[in-house]
Design a protein around this motif. Sequence first.
Motif, short mmCIF file in Angstrom:
data_model
loop_
_atom_site.label_atom_id
_atom_site.label_comp_id
_atom_site.label_asym_id
_atom_site.label_seq_id
_atom_site.Cartn_x
_atom_site.Cartn_y
_atom_site.Cartn_z
N ALA A 81 46.37 38.99 -62.34
CA ALA A 81 45.20 39.13 -61.47
C ALA A 81 44.77 40.59 -61.49
CB ALA A 81 45.55 38.70 -60.05
N ILE A 82 43.46 40.83 -61.44
CA ILE A 82 42.94 42.18 -61.54
C ILE A 82 42.01 42.46 -60.37
CG2 ILE A 82 41.02 41.46 -63.04
CD1 ILE A 82 41.44 44.15 -64.51
N SER A 83 42.16 43.64 -59.77
CA SER A 83 41.31 44.07 -58.67
C SER A 83 40.22 44.98 -59.22
CB SER A 83 42.14 44.84 -57.62
OG SER A 83 43.16 44.03 -57.12
N VAL A 84 38.95 44.51 -59.17
CA VAL A 84 37.85 45.28 -59.76
C VAL A 84 37.05 45.94 -58.65
CG1 VAL A 84 37.72 43.80 -61.77
CG2 VAL A 84 36.40 43.24 -59.75
N LEU A 85 36.14 46.83 -59.05
CA LEU A 85 35.40 47.61 -58.08
C LEU A 85 34.35 46.81 -57.34
CD1 LEU A 85 34.96 50.92 -60.06
CD2 LEU A 85 36.67 50.35 -58.36
N SER A 86 33.73 45.84 -57.98
CA SER A 86 32.65 45.10 -57.34
C SER A 86 32.52 43.73 -57.96
CB SER A 86 31.33 45.85 -57.50
OG SER A 86 30.94 45.87 -58.86
N PRO A 87 31.97 42.75 -57.26
CA PRO A 87 31.74 41.42 -57.83
C PRO A 87 30.84 41.47 -59.05
CG PRO A 87 31.52 41.37 -55.44
CD PRO A 87 31.62 42.82 -55.82
N GLU A 88 29.86 42.41 -59.04
CA GLU A 88 28.95 42.50 -60.19
C GLU A 88 29.71 42.89 -61.45
OE1 GLU A 88 26.83 42.79 -56.47
OE2 GLU A 88 28.47 43.99 -57.30
N LEU A 89 30.66 43.85 -61.30
CA LEU A 89 31.44 44.28 -62.46
C LEU A 89 32.36 43.17 -62.95
CD1 LEU A 89 31.83 46.71 -64.26
CD2 LEU A 89 33.66 47.47 -62.74
N MET A 90 32.91 42.42 -61.99
CA MET A 90 33.75 41.29 -62.37
C MET A 90 32.95 40.27 -63.15
SD MET A 90 36.71 40.03 -62.38
CE MET A 90 37.60 38.48 -62.51
N PHE A 132 30.48 57.81 -60.54
CA PHE A 132 31.43 56.99 -59.79
C PHE A 132 32.74 57.72 -59.48
CE2 PHE A 132 28.54 53.85 -61.28
CZ PHE A 132 28.57 52.85 -60.34
N SER A 133 32.68 59.04 -59.44
CA SER A 133 33.89 59.82 -59.18
C SER A 133 34.49 59.46 -57.82
CB SER A 133 33.57 61.31 -59.23
OG SER A 133 34.70 62.06 -58.91
N GLY A 134 35.84 59.40 -57.76
CA GLY A 134 36.52 59.19 -56.49
C GLY A 134 36.67 57.74 -56.10
N GLN A 135 36.38 56.78 -56.99
CA GLN A 135 36.54 55.37 -56.66
C GLN A 135 38.03 55.00 -56.58
OE1 GLN A 135 34.18 53.29 -55.78
NE2 GLN A 135 32.56 54.80 -56.06
N SER A 136 38.33 53.85 -55.96
CA SER A 136 39.71 53.40 -55.80
C SER A 136 40.31 53.02 -57.16
CB SER A 136 39.76 52.19 -54.87
OG SER A 136 39.26 52.54 -53.60
N PRO A 137 41.64 53.09 -57.28
CA PRO A 137 42.28 52.68 -58.53
C PRO A 137 42.06 51.19 -58.80
CG PRO A 137 43.79 53.93 -57.15
CD PRO A 137 42.60 53.60 -56.31
N VAL A 138 42.22 50.85 -60.06
CA VAL A 138 42.18 49.44 -60.47
C VAL A 138 43.59 48.88 -60.39
CG1 VAL A 138 41.72 47.86 -62.36
CG2 VAL A 138 40.22 49.81 -61.97
N GLY A 139 43.77 47.76 -59.72
CA GLY A 139 45.09 47.16 -59.57
C GLY A 139 45.27 45.94 -60.46
N ILE A 140 46.48 45.80 -60.98
CA ILE A 140 46.84 44.62 -61.78
C ILE A 140 48.03 43.96 -61.09
CG2 ILE A 140 47.62 43.75 -64.00
CD1 ILE A 140 46.36 46.17 -65.29
N GLY A 141 47.87 42.72 -60.71
CA GLY A 141 48.94 41.98 -60.05
C GLY A 141 49.13 40.62 -60.69
N GLY A 142 49.71 39.71 -59.95
CA GLY A 142 49.95 38.37 -60.49
C GLY A 142 51.23 38.30 -61.29
N TYR A 143 51.20 37.52 -62.38
CA TYR A 143 52.39 37.27 -63.19
C TYR A 143 52.05 37.38 -64.67
CZ TYR A 143 54.16 35.57 -58.76
OH TYR A 143 54.54 35.49 -57.46
#
Length: 716
Positions: free
Chosen positions: A622-631, A606-617
Amino acid sequence: MADVDPLMRPASISGWRPHARRAGERWRRLPLVVRILLWIVGILLALWLVLFITKGRFLKHPFERIVGGQLERQVRVGGDFQLYFAPIAIKFRAEGLRVTNLPWASRADLFRADLIDMRIAPLSLLFGDRYRIAWLELRNAAADLEWSRDRQHNTWTLGDPDRKGEPMTLPLIRRALLAGTTLRYRDPVMRLSTDIGFETAKAQDTRFSSDLRFSGTGTMRDKPFTLKGGLLSPNETVVGGKNSLAMRAVAGTTVLEMSGTLPGATELERSDLRLMTTGPNLSLLFDFLGVAIPDTRAYRFTSALTKAGEEWRFTHLKGRFGDSDLAGRMTVSLPKARLLIDADLATQKLDIIDVGPFIGYDPQRLAKEGAGGAIEQVGGTPRILPDAPLRVEAIRNFDANVRYSVKTIRAPNLPVSNGTVTVKLDRSLLTLSPLTFDMSGGHVASDIEIDARGRPVRTAYDIRLSPTPMGKLLARWGVEESGTSGTIKARVQMTGQGDTLHDSLGTANGRIAVILPAGSMWARNVQLSELDVGTFVTKMFSGKLKQPVEINCGLIAFTVRDGVAAADPILIDTKKNVMIGRGGFSFRNESLDLAFRADGKKISLFSGQSPVGIGGYFAKPAISVLSPELMARGGAGAALGIVASPIAAVLAFVDVGDARGAACGPVLAGADAHAQRTKGGKPRDDVGRGTTAKDEKGRANADEKKRQDKKFLGIF
């Protein structure tokens, strides 16, 4: 009747003269000092006899003139007046006595009585600081005790009307008989107003001669209260008898009961009293002292109480507030006319809900809603940092020196114990130093200073976590204690301004650093905790991780400027990967905007995938994951991990790349981004520049800056 023989008269007259001559000679032979002393005794005896025979009634007008001049008040006696020795004690009796008040007072008379009759110990008028009265009788008397609006003067400090008001000192009264007697007290600054009536009745108990009963009403800080009680005076036939006191005061749902014995009716020294108090909130009780403490849940306490010198001593103090216990001792005194509380207190089991009010949470809401009771909705967004203000005006009224210890804190998933804190309040400078506790096999030591001497309030935080086993600290978030050898240490140093915890952190400047020395971490499969996502997915399906993650060194650090924390840096070096984090969060509105990326030290699926983002409060990340399956695999468990432990959950989402290993020296020293180096000693260009920008070079483009300003500061 026969006449006296004239020849005998000279002989009888001449008979006493020799005796008189001899007496005169003996008198002259006495030393001069003895003769002077005998003259004094004779004069005093003559005066005593004159006063005893006349009852001193002729002194009525001199008494009014002399005493009135000394007190600088008008003194008048409308009826009978007596002042004499009976036989040793001074007997004073006056009918229709009136002592006028100061011009600013709300009542015309300081004191008036249809009858006052008392026996005064004469030596107490010459020696000692308190008069001793063996007997006092008052009929239809009224006393008006009042402070001026600026609390610089009062009605009972006699003499010069411009003299600074002094604390009240009552005479020592052994026994008293009161009828139709009232006491009025007013203190505008303390906002205390009370009216108390006194009556004496014959006691039913043969050990006591009379029962002095009192009852009254009043207000304290606009809160009404009532009180009533009685003082049983011992029968004269009881040698060494003591007065028995019973009193009950009620203010709404706050109840205070006191019982015990006093050496004299107003003699509090060597008293032996028992105190019991109950109510819904301890802060309501301490309001009566003008002392500010946080709100609590319902309480019940008992204590022994006595007075020693200028100190009120509460010993054998014990009871409960909420679901927590408390025991110890407390002393209340007034050195230099300023209230001081000194206490040693201990709790065996402290419920986490009862901790909430001390950082600004509502205990009733926490008890009802659990952790959700700490969250407020502000402008449509969740807030978890409390907004309860420090009672700045109240803490200016007193000083404190309190030592408090806690053996165990009862809280799910919070392994905290052996807490101690020393709280000092010195003229609005509040320090919690040291504040320490054990946590998950580690130790937290902190020093917090809250300076309310000026406005706004300034708070300095210095919190230190000693090396703590990662397995114990992060066990709740999927880290296995067995197989995890890594440790965590941390330090927070910040200074902020504001009357609330939220405002203080929202204006804070300083630094936060979490350091991970070398060690291993073993994670359960139910958590997304493996460094390599491809390897994690493979091992997740196999149902078992074969080896722990090996950490070389790691640093999660933020520089805080005006309440906004910027990653500076986030850098974790493991055996297989190097993790970089950029972005930041805001204490102002509790928003999160972080990005994490992991580059592998060797090629992975999985080299070169987008970063994981953490947002919300803070309260709802809130967390941005790579795929619905991983979530679906990670689910809510990953989100919980992000809130409470960035380390455990962030390591779940890793991309593999051609990573450059980190030099662990600057990492373990907690240095900022500019000081970080590669393993080869070159400056790193991938850890940002201590800003909230998520770009690899630490530079935010215009769109990102605008989005973060809006998110962190709410200015657009």
